[in-house]
Design a protein around this motif. Structure first.
Motif, PDB file in Angstrom:
ATOM      1  N   GLY A 148       0.885  -1.058   0.199  1.00 44.09           N
ATOM      2  CA  GLY A 148      -0.093  -0.170  -0.040  1.00 44.09           C
ATOM      3  C   GLY A 148       1.009   1.018   0.073  1.00 44.09           C
ATOM      4  O   GLY A 148       0.231   2.200  -0.334  1.00 44.09           O
ATOM      5  N   GLU A 149       1.882   1.451  -0.192  1.00 48.79           N
ATOM      6  CA  GLU A 149       2.502   2.338   0.145  1.00 48.79           C
ATOM      7  C   GLU A 149       3.583   2.506  -0.867  1.00 48.79           C
ATOM      8  O   GLU A 149       3.175   2.127  -2.199  1.00 48.79           O
ATOM      9  CB  GLU A 149       4.139   2.482   1.076  1.00 48.79           C
ATOM     10  N   THR A 150       3.783   3.832  -0.969  1.00 52.74           N
ATOM     11  CA  THR A 150       3.981   4.363  -2.511  1.00 52.74           C
ATOM     12  C   THR A 150       5.509   4.788  -2.752  1.00 52.74           C
ATOM     13  O   THR A 150       6.154   5.321  -1.489  1.00 52.74           O
ATOM     14  CB  THR A 150       3.013   6.115  -2.813  1.00 52.74           C
ATOM     15  N   ILE A 151       6.115   4.511  -3.356  1.00 53.46           N
ATOM     16  CA  ILE A 151       7.968   4.687  -3.271  1.00 53.46           C
ATOM     17  C   ILE A 151       8.489   5.459  -4.699  1.00 53.46           C
ATOM     18  O   ILE A 151       7.524   4.596  -5.870  1.00 53.46           O
ATOM     19  CB  ILE A 151       7.998   2.907  -3.436  1.00 53.46           C
ATOM     20  N   GLY A 152       8.600   6.319  -4.589  1.00 54.68           N
ATOM     21  CA  GLY A 152       8.297   7.344  -6.333  1.00 54.68           C
ATOM     22  C   GLY A 152       7.213   6.876  -6.527  1.00 54.68           C
ATOM     23  O   GLY A 152       6.251   7.496  -6.174  1.00 54.68           O
ATOM     24  N   ALA A 189       4.056  -3.843  -8.310  1.00 51.59           N
ATOM     25  CA  ALA A 189       3.660  -2.250  -7.255  1.00 51.59           C
ATOM     26  C   ALA A 189       3.322  -2.022  -9.383  1.00 51.59           C
ATOM     27  O   ALA A 189       3.454  -2.746 -10.656  1.00 51.59           O
ATOM     28  CB  ALA A 189       4.779  -1.950  -7.524  1.00 51.59           C
ATOM     29  N   HIS A 190       2.534  -0.622  -8.843  1.00 54.69           N
ATOM     30  CA  HIS A 190       1.610  -0.393  -9.950  1.00 54.69           C
ATOM     31  C   HIS A 190       2.369   1.146 -10.560  1.00 54.69           C
ATOM     32  O   HIS A 190       2.739   1.740  -9.138  1.00 54.69           O
ATOM     33  CB  HIS A 190       0.563  -0.293  -9.915  1.00 54.69           C
ATOM     34  N   GLN A 191       2.410   0.958 -11.397  1.00 57.93           N
ATOM     35  CA  GLN A 191       3.073   2.710 -11.155  1.00 57.93           C
ATOM     36  C   GLN A 191       1.601   3.402 -12.380  1.00 57.93           C
ATOM     37  O   GLN A 191       0.914   2.911 -12.676  1.00 57.93           O
ATOM     38  CB  GLN A 191       4.392   2.746 -13.327  1.00 57.93           C
ATOM     39  N   SER A 192       1.550   4.776 -11.186  1.00 58.33           N
ATOM     40  CA  SER A 192       1.216   5.976 -11.480  1.00 58.33           C
ATOM     41  C   SER A 192       0.882   5.702 -13.083  1.00 58.33           C
ATOM     42  O   SER A 192       2.212   6.346 -13.751  1.00 58.33           O
ATOM     43  CB  SER A 192       1.431   6.853 -11.259  1.00 58.33           C
ATOM     44  N   GLY A 193      -0.209   6.089 -13.776  1.00 60.41           N
ATOM     45  CA  GLY A 193      -0.777   6.756 -14.600  1.00 60.41           C
ATOM     46  C   GLY A 193      -0.200   5.060 -16.189  1.00 60.41           C
ATOM     47  O   GLY A 193      -0.298   5.543 -17.045  1.00 60.41           O
ATOM     48  N   MET A 194       0.415   4.212 -15.693  1.00 56.85           N
ATOM     49  CA  MET A 194       0.315   2.656 -16.612  1.00 56.85           C
ATOM     50  C   MET A 194      -0.550   2.175 -15.933  1.00 56.85           C
ATOM     51  O   MET A 194      -1.094   1.261 -14.783  1.00 56.85           O
ATOM     52  CB  MET A 194       1.709   2.399 -16.090  1.00 56.85           C
ATOM     53  N   VAL A 195      -0.290   0.669 -16.584  1.00 55.40           N
ATOM     54  CA  VAL A 195      -2.388  -0.479 -16.690  1.00 55.40           C
ATOM     55  C   VAL A 195      -0.737  -1.368 -16.110  1.00 55.40           C
ATOM     56  O   VAL A 195      -1.029  -2.075 -15.152  1.00 55.40           O
ATOM     57  CB  VAL A 195      -2.780  -0.675 -17.677  1.00 55.40           C
ATOM     58  N   ARG A 196       0.308  -1.700 -16.673  1.00 53.70           N
ATOM     59  CA  ARG A 196       1.427  -2.860 -16.915  1.00 53.70           C
ATOM     60  C   ARG A 196       2.079  -3.103 -15.540  1.00 53.70           C
ATOM     61  O   ARG A 196       2.488  -1.626 -15.113  1.00 53.70           O
ATOM     62  CB  ARG A 196       2.015  -3.208 -17.538  1.00 53.70           C
ATOM     63  N   PRO A 197       1.228  -3.942 -14.535  1.00 50.99           N
ATOM     64  CA  PRO A 197       2.674  -3.308 -13.346  1.00 50.99           C
ATOM     65  C   PRO A 197       4.243  -4.004 -13.619  1.00 50.99           C
ATOM     66  O   PRO A 197       4.414  -4.567 -14.608  1.00 50.99           O
ATOM     67  CB  PRO A 197       1.466  -5.226 -12.723  1.00 50.99           C
ATOM     68  N   GLY A 249      16.189   3.792  -8.485  1.00 50.66           N
ATOM     69  CA  GLY A 249      16.429   5.108  -7.263  1.00 50.66           C
ATOM     70  C   GLY A 249      16.865   4.120  -5.543  1.00 50.66           C
ATOM     71  O   GLY A 249      17.041   3.355  -5.182  1.00 50.66           O
ATOM     72  N   ARG A 250      15.953   5.568  -4.868  1.00 50.11           N
ATOM     73  CA  ARG A 250      15.955   5.353  -3.488  1.00 50.11           C
ATOM     74  C   ARG A 250      14.252   5.709  -2.590  1.00 50.11           C
ATOM     75  O   ARG A 250      13.891   6.058  -3.165  1.00 50.11           O
ATOM     76  CB  ARG A 250      16.933   6.464  -2.943  1.00 50.11           C
ATOM     77  N   THR A 251      14.350   4.561  -1.927  1.00 52.95           N
ATOM     78  CA  THR A 251      12.890   4.696  -0.739  1.00 52.95           C
ATOM     79  C   THR A 251      13.072   5.741  -0.106  1.00 52.95           C
ATOM     80  O   THR A 251      15.185   6.410  -0.036  1.00 52.95           O
ATOM     81  CB  THR A 251      12.954   3.494  -0.025  1.00 52.95           C
ATOM     82  N   PRO A 256      18.044   1.170  -1.759  1.00 54.19           N
ATOM     83  CA  PRO A 256      18.053   0.985  -3.410  1.00 54.19           C
ATOM     84  C   PRO A 256      17.104   0.349  -3.877  1.00 54.19           C
ATOM     85  O   PRO A 256      16.876  -0.850  -2.706  1.00 54.19           O
ATOM     86  CB  PRO A 256      19.411   0.993  -3.346  1.00 54.19           C
ATOM     87  N   TYR A 257      15.939   0.819  -4.903  1.00 53.74           N
ATOM     88  CA  TYR A 257      15.088  -0.245  -5.129  1.00 53.74           C
ATOM     89  C   TYR A 257      15.754  -0.849  -6.720  1.00 53.74           C
ATOM     90  O   TYR A 257      16.195   0.712  -7.832  1.00 53.74           O
ATOM     91  CB  TYR A 257      13.461  -0.265  -5.059  1.00 53.74           C
ATOM     92  N   PHE A 258      15.145  -1.903  -7.527  1.00 50.33           N
ATOM     93  CA  PHE A 258      15.321  -1.696  -9.276  1.00 50.33           C
ATOM     94  C   PHE A 258      13.394  -2.357  -9.519  1.00 50.33           C
ATOM     95  O   PHE A 258      12.909  -2.888  -8.953  1.00 50.33           O
ATOM     96  CB  PHE A 258      16.047  -3.159  -9.369  1.00 50.33           C
ATOM     97  N   ALA A 259      13.771  -1.282 -10.652  1.00 51.86           N
ATOM     98  CA  ALA A 259      11.836  -1.138 -11.058  1.00 51.86           C
ATOM     99  C   ALA A 259      11.909  -2.017 -12.155  1.00 51.86           C
ATOM    100  O   ALA A 259      12.571  -1.801 -13.373  1.00 51.86           O
ATOM    101  CB  ALA A 259      11.189  -0.235 -11.414  1.00 51.86           C
ATOM    102  N   MET A 260      11.656  -3.768 -12.401  1.00 56.57           N
ATOM    103  CA  MET A 260      11.990  -4.206 -13.363  1.00 56.57           C
ATOM    104  C   MET A 260      10.311  -4.954 -14.122  1.00 56.57           C
ATOM    105  O   MET A 260       9.391  -4.625 -13.820  1.00 56.57           O
ATOM    106  CB  MET A 260      12.403  -6.108 -12.765  1.00 56.57           C
TER     107      MET A 260
END
Length: 735
Positions: A103-107, A126-134, A175-177, A182-186
């Motif tokens: 439920g948290e938002t990271i970037g 995770a879901h990216q804001s403005g995007m449908v694909r997780p 980026g960084r939380t 640090p985190y990776f979005a894949m």
């Protein structure tokens, strides 16, 4: 040396404590803070403090040094940090220690659900804001929050953005939380690891290789972009179904490289993941050099280990055993020892994949990977990286050659190479043994040479004498055979070993007659031996004549009547090599019959497909004699029985029964085919009926054989075929 008041001698071993302090000090990058930490720990013990300073200085440039610690050291290192006085280092944020929550938002990303956790960190969908694909968001644990580490993540992300390949899960962002992790979005891959997928789908060897080739294409693409994965293993290759097609996706590309040197965790397997890779799939240079000077050939080794597991059902080395043995023994095993060949692992039934699988099924699988695929895996996993495939494309091309039944580049290691490796492992012992051997040779060389020359001369003289006598005996035996004195000719040839007789058309005729004579009187061992020598002598003759006359038809059943199945299989392989494909219908009918007296594997069936077409065509032979449709139908029914095409086997056998058979051997053989076909089709009554009729015909013929040894009607070798098929059918039906 000072310690926390709660610690006692019973709680901690002093050597382990020193190792723990060493590990804790290594984690303090700031020199001033490290000095303050050592001052407080070694208060009143300047000698101990100086020894620790020296140890830390020596550790600065040795990667292997960091790997020689015990598992307990990493645990105690955290205790040293936790129990040291509060003022030497800032304490961790208790809120940050809890980690991120669903439920948290990271970037730009909102955490939907947790999908995985390991020693390196946690993975969320995770879901990216403005995007449908997780996406999959991998958040690294505490300890990776320095600017230098984040900058390495950023540089790695830019490198990974260069890769655009359908079989690579892309890294989208880094980026960084808010808590500094640090985190990776894949790209989110909804699949299972490649080994589990292959087992669940029941994929055969060809399908597994085709899937593996897609993985190779992805790794080659990365290498062309200058990126080395360094942690190729089944869990990093996920297979998902896309529009009905199986699509492998390589994940965690370059993440191990980005994390190098910046993370220390409790789980020992993660330590190896961090520094080097996963032990069972790790190249020798990764553990020998601590990850330094590792190039694309390390990935080729890991690809070989992955192919090993896809073929053998288990990894080349057991990770748990390697970890339990310790780093020193692990290094020795990975650098010096070769695992068993994949085919040997399958035959032995090692691994959970083969539990409950029959030995015959395992052997059938092993036969498909023996030789070429064994060699390809071995070349990929060579200890010396210069002997591996130079590129992933080279490995891919060799696998394509295998799939296309073309010669592969990989070859079994030569004895010279294996001896050289043995010498490198046992240099001192070999040098000492060599010195002793040289001394012995120098002392006894002259005497030994003279003695051997004398023996060689005497042996050559005796050999020439035997060959001369054997040639004379063959000529004499040929005369006796022309006079009808078969028994005397057989007795004459037994005075000399038959192997000393030179191959010639005359010798072939003599062995043919003696083999037939021994077979008539059921002396099968002698008959099989004579037919074996006849086949060797026939190599000088006309191949067309051999395939169209009865030499092959006599030799094949003789081996099985003698109970020598191995000799029959060698004979069958030689026939396939020399006579297939058939040139006409008569040859085809003979070749099918002699090659299918025992069950055959898929490779033999495939090689005989063209022979089946020739058998069915019924073209005239070179001698002008047309193929016989009744016997052709029997051979075709036998082929379809071995191919497990039971309905066609029944149809061809019924066609064979429709032709009149005065001798009865052809009909009896066809009834055996019908019996085995019906039994496998689940029709035991029809099966027993046909088998009983075949046995009845055979018993009647055997009861009518007189002192001449000849059957009252038909040929002895045709009735031998019936006897062989009756035994097989009885064994199948449990009679």
């Amino acid at each position: 040396m000072n310690w926390h008041p709660d610690a006692t001698d019973q709680d901690r071993d002093p050597l382990a404590v020193e190792n723990a302090i060493f590990e804790a000090a290594l984690q303090v990058s700031d020199r001033r803070q490290r000095a303050e930490f050592l001052d407080r720990v070694f208060r009143g013990d300047p000698a101990g403090r100086q020894a620790m300073e020296d140890l830390l200085g020596m550790a600065g440039s040795s990667a292997a040094f960091f790997l020689e610690g015990k598992l307990r050291t990493a645990e105690l290192a955290r205790e040293v940090i936790d129990e040291a006085p509060d003022d030497w280092q800032s304490q961790p944020d208790p809120v940050a220690a809890k980690g991120e929550q669903v439920g948290e938002t990271i970037g730009r990303y909102r955490l939907v659900r947790k999908i995985g956790e390991g020693g390196c960190g946690e993975i969320f969908e995770a879901h990216q804001s403005g995007m449908v694909r997780p996406v999959a968001l991998k958040i690294i644990r505490r300890g990776m929050d320095t600017e230098s580490v984040v900058s390495r993540f950023e540089a790695e992300r830019h490198a990974l953005e260069l890769m655009e390949h359908p079989n690579i899960a892309r890294v989208i962002d880094a980026g960084r939380t808010p808590r500094g992790r640090p985190y990776f979005a894949m790209e989110l891959v909804r699949g299972t690891k490649i080994t589990s997928f292959c087992d669940a789908q029941g994929l055969g060897i060809r399908d597994r290789i085709e899937l593996f080739l897609k993985v190779c294409q992805a790794i080659q693409h990365a290498h062309q972009k200058g990126i080395v994965h360094r942690d190729i293993k089944p869990s990093n290759i996920l297979v998902e179904n896309v529009d009905g097609a199986s699509v492998p996706k390589v994940i965690d590309f370059g993440i191990a490289k980005a994390m190098e040197g910046g993370l220390r965790v409790r789980k020992e397997i993660t330590v190896f993941d961090q520094f080097l890779g996963t032990p069972a799939y790790m190249s020798p240079e990764q553990i020998d050099m601590g990850g330094m000077d590792v190039d694309t050939r390390a990935d080729i080794y890991s690809l070989g280990a992955l192919l090993y597991e896809l073929l053998a059902g288990c990894p080349p080395f057991d990770t748990d055993e390697l970890l339990e043995a310790g780093i020193t023994e692990m290094r020795r095993v990975l650098i010096e020892e070769n695992p068993p060949l994949p085919s040997e692992r399958v035959t032995a039934g090692e691994g959970p994949r083969w539990q409950g699988v029959t030995p015959s099924a395992r052997e059938k699988w092993a036969n498909q990977i023996r030789r070429e695929l064994d060699w390809i895996v071995f070349k990929s996993m060579e200890k010396e990286r210069n002997r591996r495939y130079l590129t992933v494309n080279s490995l891919t091309m060799d696998l394509r050659r295998f799939l296309n039944n073309e010669p592969v580049i990989a070859r079994k290691p030569s004895r010279r190479y294996l001896m050289r490796k043995f010498f490198q492992r046992n240099r001192i012992a070999c040098l000492l043994s060599g010195a002793v051997l040289v001394s012995l040779i120098a002392g006894f060389g002259t005497t030994t040479v003279l003695y051997l020359r004398e023996r060689e001369a005497m042996a050559e003289q005796a050999r020439l004498k035997r060959k001369t006598q054997a040639r004379a005996n063959v000529s004499r035996a040929a005369i006796l055979l022309s006079e009808g004195s078969v028994e005397e000719a057989d007795r004459l040839l037994r005075t000399n070993p038959l192997e000393t007789i030179d191959a010639s058309p005359e010798a072939a005729e003599v062995f043919r007659a003696l083999g037939r004579w021994n077979a008539i009187f059921s002396r099968w061992q002698q008959a099989a031996h004579c037919f074996h020598l006849m086949n060797d002598a026939n190599r000088l003759g006309d191949k067309v004549r051999m395939a169209e006359e009865v030499d092959l038809l006599m030799a094949a059943p003789a081996y099985l009547e003698a109970g020598d199945r191995d000799a029959y299989r060698e004979f069958r392989a030689d026939v396939l090599e020399r006579f297939v494909p058939a040139q006409n219908s008569l040859q085809a009918e003979h070749l099918l019959k002699v090659c299918l007296l025992l069950p055959a594997d898929d490779e033999i069936i495939r090689r005989l497909e063209s022979t089946v077409d020739a058998c069915r065509a019924g073209h005239p032979t070179r001698s002008g004699i047309h193929g016989f449709p009744d016997w052709n139908a029997l051979s075709l029914s036998l082929f379809y029985l071995r191919k497990s095409d039971l309905s066609r086997a029944v149809r061809e056998a019924e066609t064979c029964l429709s032709y009149p058979d005065r001798a009865g051997s052809r009909v009896a053989a066809a009834r055996c085919v019908l019996a085995m076909s019906y039994y496998r089709m689940g029709l035991p009554d029809q099966a027993h009926q046909h088998l009983d009729e075949a046995r009845s015909d055979l018993h009647w013929v055997e009861s009518q054989i007189d002192e001449s040894g000849f059957p009252p009607i038909g040929t002895w070798f045709a009735w031998s075929v019936v006897r062989i098929l009756v035994r097989e059918a009885e064994g199948m039906m449990g009679m």
